[in-house]
Design an enzyme around this catalytic site. Structure first.
Site, mmCIF file in Angstrom:
data_model
loop_
_atom_site.group_PDB
_atom_site.id
_atom_site.type_symbol
_atom_site.label_atom_id
_atom_site.label_comp_id
_atom_site.label_asym_id
_atom_site.label_seq_id
_atom_site.Cartn_x
_atom_site.Cartn_y
_atom_site.Cartn_z
ATOM 1 N N SER A 148 0.727 -1.296 0.119
ATOM 2 C CA SER A 148 0.092 0.044 0.135
ATOM 3 C C SER A 148 0.763 1.229 -0.028
ATOM 4 O O SER A 148 1.989 1.188 0.467
ATOM 5 C CB SER A 148 -0.903 0.137 1.203
ATOM 6 O OG SER A 148 -1.618 -1.138 1.310
HETATM 7 N N1 SAH Z 1 -0.221 -4.079 3.863
HETATM 8 C C1 SAH Z 1 0.048 -4.853 2.945
HETATM 9 C C2 SAH Z 1 -1.000 -4.872 1.797
HETATM 10 C C3 SAH Z 1 -1.276 -6.003 1.000
HETATM 11 S S1 SAH Z 1 -2.412 -6.033 -0.307
HETATM 12 C C4 SAH Z 1 1.367 -4.428 2.159
HETATM 13 O O1 SAH Z 1 1.595 -2.994 2.431
HETATM 14 O O2 SAH Z 1 2.174 -5.109 2.090
HETATM 15 C C5 SAH Z 1 -3.645 -6.893 0.578
HETATM 16 C C6 SAH Z 1 -3.212 -8.247 0.850
HETATM 17 O O3 SAH Z 1 -4.318 -9.000 1.328
HETATM 18 C C7 SAH Z 1 -2.969 -9.104 -0.289
HETATM 19 O O4 SAH Z 1 -1.593 -9.722 -0.050
HETATM 20 C C8 SAH Z 1 -3.900 -10.305 -0.305
HETATM 21 O O5 SAH Z 1 -3.465 -11.430 -0.713
HETATM 22 C C9 SAH Z 1 -4.461 -10.383 1.030
HETATM 23 N N2 SAH Z 1 -5.840 -10.853 1.406
HETATM 24 C C10 SAH Z 1 -7.005 -10.675 0.649
HETATM 25 N N3 SAH Z 1 -7.888 -11.315 1.088
HETATM 26 C C11 SAH Z 1 -7.471 -12.101 2.337
HETATM 27 C C12 SAH Z 1 -8.006 -12.738 3.218
HETATM 28 N N4 SAH Z 1 -9.210 -12.971 3.261
HETATM 29 N N5 SAH Z 1 -7.060 -13.180 4.202
HETATM 30 C C13 SAH Z 1 -5.947 -12.796 4.399
HETATM 31 N N6 SAH Z 1 -5.282 -11.990 3.419
HETATM 32 C C14 SAH Z 1 -6.009 -11.735 2.490
#
Ligand code: SAH
Length: 220
Positions: free
Chosen positions: A68
């Site tokens: 993000s």
């Molecule tokens: N804060 C992280 C954001 C990653 S994007 C960063 O800055 O790197 C959001 C993430 O949520 C993705 O990796 C995706 O695979 C995960 N995600 C989506 N649905 C999910 C779920 N039900 N449980 C766990 N992770 C999930």
């Protein structure tokens, strides 16, 4: 063996300029700013785009997911009003960057990711940075992590059609849940605060996150 320069020293200049930008964009919580200063974002992005690691931008991390935008992390972490004593649950570990930011801000961090290769990479990075107060789980975060509930704060890093009920149920009294809620393309950041048996719900900033896929999110 080639000595690796410590993450804390490498790219310190760009990192301080990012902290300055976050301050200008309204992140004033000193503990949050300090966490950004301590966390090497360049270690969490693919090598080919490392030179962009300290831009205030979301960047691709593989598997169709993104790390993000720092100002979004900054704003969210500030909204949680953390004091250092909390037990926090993060849904969507992704790169693990925000997980490490949290490790500097609270007592214990629990984080769930559904994509195994992302979780593996995050796990390695978190270990390399020696963050010891972090526990990781591979699975569907929309059902929460009952074993360690209740949580003082829960932060969801992916967008959901509704506030996932199990997460609300795993909030401690006074606990705060931050989750982007809305359609697939545009959402509002929703802050739910538990007050005894009741809940306050506030709709805050317009945001855009990748979808939360799971039982209480979007259908995978
Ligand atoms: N804060 C992280 C954001 C990653 S994007 C960063 O800055 O790197 C959001 C993430 O949520 C993705 O990796 C995706 O695979 C995960 N995600 C989506 N649905 C999910 C779920 N039900 N449980 C766990 N992770 C999930």
């Amino acid at each position: 063996m080639v000595a690796r320069s410590p993450a804390g020293v490498e790219m310190r200049g760009p990192r301080q300029r990012l902290v300055e930008q976050l301050r200008e964009k309204g992140v004033t919580d000193l503990a949050v700013l300090r966490a950004f200063e301590l966390t090497p974002r360049h270690e969490f992005v693919p090598t080919g785009i490392r030179h962009r690691a300290y831009e205030d931008a979301a960047l691709p991390i593989g598997n169709g997911q993104t790390i993000s935008q720092p100002s979004v992390h900054g704003r969210s972490l500030q909204l949680l009003r953390l004091t250092g004593r909390e037990r926090v649950l993060e849904i969507g570990t992704g790169s693990g960057y925000q997980t490490v930011l949290l490790s500097h801000l609270v007592d214990q961090v629990f984080s769930i990711e559904r994509v195994a290769p992302l979780l593996d990479a995050a796990r390695r990075q978190i270990a390399a940075l020696d963050a010891k107060n972090v526990s990781l789980l591979m699975g569907d975060g929309t059902v929460g992590w009952r074993e360690y509930a209740p949580y003082d704060a829960i932060i969801v890093s992916a967008a959901s059609p509704d506030v996932p009920a199990p997460l609300v149920a795993q909030l401690a009294d006074g606990g705060r849940l931050l989750v982007p809620v809305g359609g697939r393309d545009a959402q509002a950041l929703v802050l739910v605060t538990r007050r005894g048996d009741g809940y306050d719900r506030e709709e805050l900033d317009a945001v855009r996150f990748v979808p939360l896929l799971g039982r209480h999110g979007w259908t995978p």
